[in-house]
Scaffold this active site. Structure first.
Site, PDB file in Angstrom:
ATOM      1  CE  LYS B  54      33.366 106.910  97.460  1.00 51.97           C
ATOM      2  NZ  LYS B  54      32.289 106.051  97.961  1.00 51.97           N
ATOM      3  CB  SER B  79      34.684 107.450 108.400  1.00 51.97           C
ATOM      4  OG  SER B  79      34.752 106.201 107.743  1.00 51.97           O
TER       5      SER B  79
END
Lengths: 315, 315
Positions: B54, B79
């Site tokens: 990511k 989250s």
């Protein structure tokens, strides 16, 4: 007393084994460096074939046998990483392998040895039974006994790990390796003395199996008695070949507790995303416990192996 | 419909992010290859900074913001791995980061985001609350909202993973990547179409969150409803930017069960000694479940991340 090893022995051992092993990577972690306030280099023998450095020594020792002896095979007694390593090394070199294991050896280790195609005989878990079972099998097969660490060719095989490392990282101030029977730390210290004499060599040992510290401190081999530690690769005693090398070339032996070992292990798992066994985590535990001594220095940690039963973790 | 991406966009994205990320290694396992009867290449984004791919998308998206916007910061709600990645990417680039997290987010993830210096606001764990908390914060700060996956700059950032891979392994027959919101698989498919058009691109999805399979099969976005799977990175729905890329460039989506995911995950942990998260294990689970299809071929598996709470393992 002069040690019976030459620089060229290490170079020859590496030339002998390098086709059969991985040149393992050296990893770093910005976050762990920050915590330790030091530059740490993790030599990842957990990513080695059969999951530990032991294949280096096993391969070198087999390749040093005369052709005729090789055909008859090799035999050892081990419940740990050397069993798997010898089984795989033997398979790679088309040599029969006979492994004596204690009947209470973890199933995961038995399965690994079987998967590499070695024959197994089980015995009671006493030193006497292991040796007598091994000797009996040796008589039947004519196989050569290879000691897991107290053997000059095994020690030279293990020396190839630090030999690689010095090629991967320059100007190391220190190297720390775990100590059990002393094969890895002896090989490490030998390579350092030949290829990077400025680098200080330290050993890491669990408190519950601190026989090497005793031997080192009092100058004679102190056998490991009823060792109790999570570092299951470090239960053995120093041997007549490993002890003199350690005594002469290792700067100091640091002791760490099982709690410190588990904390260091968890840190590596969660931050570096690699699986290391408790024995290997002793090295980082030493760093975190002795921050002052290693602050701002370049220190390599030998991550000796990654053979852990993931169904039975200490966290 | 022509997709709004050019080959040069991927190359430019890589030039932009490469200083801020790791070029992750590609690992292989002789034993797993034997089991799968195939040649598998594991692209190890679990060893990426912040523990997942990511950071590629987060870094690229931040670097595409005008200087003035960068100063005001970036905001997102997540989250999962994107929260950590955005926090670290922002810190590396000296940009403020504001992360909205559900109040029941795992402590280990909250700690990681905090450790990277981002500000956190907690909200109820509903889509509405996440969005409204984020929008309120955005108003207060002037920060730019970065969607975790449905953003062309994020997708281009993720494309740099396969771009690297094609440089590391030649002549791949297939690539398999997990699919959640679709950022990684979209980027993977784009890079394949530009740099290795012969390579077939597949997605792996858990049975308990098979919304992408539905969307792919029926030709419109099918929202993820009450997903139940151990692969906690793959709970989200495809977005308006990721769906068209997947629809056009992905060959097929394979479904695997949680049991298959756990088995594959355990195999990688024990044999390769690396920590991969359940989402990443979907790819190997596909291979082991569909042996015939991949037999004797060269297949790369994108190991998307390694963020696992080691205190709460499925084995």
């Amino acid at each position: 007393m002069a040690l019976p090893y030459k620089k060229s022995d290490v170079i020859a051992a590496y030339a002998r084994v390098k086709k059969s092993i991985h040149k393992t990577p050296v990893m770093t972690s910005a976050l762990i460096n920050e915590m330790a306030e030091a530059q740490l280099y993790f030599k990842c023998e957990n990513l080695q074939k059969a999951g530990s450095f032991k294949i280096r020594g096993a391969t070198n020792a087999i390749l040093q046998l005369p052709e005729l002896d090789r055909k008859k095979g090799v035999v050892t007694h081990s419940s740990g990483n050397f069993a798997q390593a010898l089984a795989l090394a033997a398979r790679n070199l088309f040599v029969p392998a006979y492994i004596v294991m204690p009947e209470n050896a973890p199933q995961v280790k038995v399965d690994a040895v079987k998967a590499y195609g070695a024959e197994i005989r089980f015995c009671e878990n006493t030193q006497e039974q292991r040796v007598s079972t091994m000797e009996q099998w040796q008589k039947e097969t004519g196989a050569t006994f290879l000691h897991p660490y107290d053997n000059t060719d095994v020690i030279l095989g293990q020396s190839t790990c630090a030999y690689e490392l010095f090629d991967q990282v320059a100007d190391l101030d220190n190297i720390i390796s775990p100590v059990g029977g002393g094969g890895l730390i002896s090989g490490t210290a030998l390579s350092a003395s030949f290829f990077s004499p400025e680098t200080k060599v330290y050993a890491a040992e669990p408190k519950g199996a601190d026989d090497a510290w005793h031997s080192f401190t009092y100058g004679e081999i102190y056998p490991s008695k009823n060792p109790q530690t999570i570092a299951d690769g470090l239960l053995t005693s120093l041997g007549e070949y490993t002890f003199p090398v350690i005594r002469q070339l290792v700067r100091d032996i640091f002791i760490v507790t099982d709690e410190e070992i588990v904390e260091a292990m968890k840190l590596v798992w969660t931050r570096m995303k690699i699986i290391i066994e408790p024995s290997s985590a002793t090295t980082l535990a030493v760093i975190l416990k002795n921050k002052e001594q290693f602050r701002s220095q370049k220190t390599a940690l030998i991550i000796s192996g990654g053979n852990v039963d993931v169904n039975r973790l200490p966290f």
